[in-house]
Design an enzyme around this catalytic site. Sequence first.
Site, short mmCIF file in Angstrom:
data_model
loop_
_atom_site.label_atom_id
_atom_site.label_comp_id
_atom_site.label_asym_id
_atom_site.label_seq_id
_atom_site.Cartn_x
_atom_site.Cartn_y
_atom_site.Cartn_z
N GLY A 1 -18.91 -4.45 54.13
CA GLY A 1 -17.72 -5.23 53.78
C GLY A 1 -17.54 -6.45 54.65
N SER B 1 -22.56 -9.65 54.61
CA SER B 1 -23.89 -10.04 55.06
C SER B 1 -24.60 -10.82 53.95
CB SER B 1 -24.70 -8.80 55.45
OG SER B 1 -24.76 -7.90 54.38
N ASP C 1 -16.28 -15.44 50.48
CA ASP C 1 -17.24 -15.07 51.53
C ASP C 1 -18.09 -16.26 51.96
OD1 ASP C 1 -16.20 -12.63 51.03
OD2 ASP C 1 -17.95 -11.82 50.03
C1 GLA Z 1 -16.46 -9.46 47.87
C2 GLA Z 1 -16.65 -10.77 47.13
C3 GLA Z 1 -15.51 -11.75 47.42
C4 GLA Z 1 -14.14 -11.11 47.26
C5 GLA Z 1 -14.09 -9.76 47.98
C6 GLA Z 1 -12.82 -9.02 47.71
O1 GLA Z 1 -16.60 -9.64 49.25
O2 GLA Z 1 -17.87 -11.37 47.46
O3 GLA Z 1 -15.63 -12.89 46.59
O4 GLA Z 1 -13.79 -10.99 45.91
O5 GLA Z 1 -15.17 -8.92 47.62
O6 GLA Z 1 -11.74 -9.70 48.23
#
Ligand code: GLA
Length: 378
Positions: free
Chosen positions: A114, A117, A162
């Site tokens: 989470g 990476s 991300d």
């Molecule tokens: C993943 C996705 C992000 C976002 C998160 C949840 O990390 O890559 O774009 O949606 O889940 O917040």
Amino acid sequence: MHFLENFSPQLVVASPGRINLIGEHTDYNMGYVLPTAIEKKITFQLQKNESDTHCRIYSKGYDTGFELDLRHIAISKIEWENYILGVLHEILKRTDGLRGFDCIVESNLPSGSGLSSSAALECGLVFGLNELFDLGLPKMEMVKLSQTAEHTFVGTQCGIMDQYASVMSEAGHVILLDCRSLERRMIPVSLDPFKLILLNTKVSHNLATSEYNVRRRECEEGVAIIQRDFPKIRSLRDVTEKMLTECRDKMGEVVFKRCSFIVAENQRVLEAAEALGQNDLDHMGRLLYKAHEGISKLYEVSCAESDFLVDFTKENPLVLGARQTGGGFGGCTLNIVHRDGVDSFIKSASEAYAKAFDISLEAFEVTPSQGTTIVRKG
Ligand code: GLA
């Protein structure tokens, strides 16, 4: 791989993982998020080779590598290769300066936890190649290109958070990002005497990619239903609780739950940004708990391990708040813990977690850190 013997990198680039303080799954609903990069990162050592199209990539962590020809890029059966291949494919669509290169990838960022990476891998590679071959890609283009690579080669229909956090973060700040306009506000954070502690559940339930895409579709379904009564709304970001209540009977229970979570979560991000600005960490902590409640009960992207760790903190007066961070189904929980309680918190959480799940917990402190950077050139 034989290139490793005479490897002398011309460039070293580091690309970090991220945490998101609050605002989960709001990015693809065009709402707000509050992420920042962390110290854990993926490092890329790069050198040009003599070839026009031949590339060699080696991962130290997996102790394996692969070779490819830039003229024939196709989806691989091996998952991590697709992050690389997807990025190369997207670079080739946008520039004509890419040539053969060798690359060694090394990471201290746990994957599937989470902490994104995937984005670190995508963004670090494009950042490094942009520098090595002077491709002229602006940072925002690198962010978007990496997101597209994940859609097309990996198959996760992720939002922009991300990649944005991995590239754009600044040390000591969290980013309040509007995922529709892509406007951002850098919010300085001083948590002292509190610390951000991550507990890694070390589980990453396989549902992650498929369920992620299902959530995205459920949100779109909600938007289509609400639009019949409120034609001006374009995404859940535009929806108020009142609108949602008025449309409740027209949608199934599951879609209603998903929409309720997003509408409330989006508001929580704005409240959290305000609370951080005023250094009101108690309020911030309460928001984290509320967010986790929604993640678990309404959006249903938590799991027994994450729920256990979040619940475990509730008895501890030195923890202000906790929630699962990232896409879901495991990974890390993020905890705001008073510095005097950090050691005992980690110890007691580790013992309880080992007893309940027979897994040894990994725990570490994180601080808001710098986005993708050049470590060394020449
Ligand atoms: C993943 C996705 C992000 C976002 C998160 C949840 O990390 O890559 O774009 O949606 O889940 O917040």
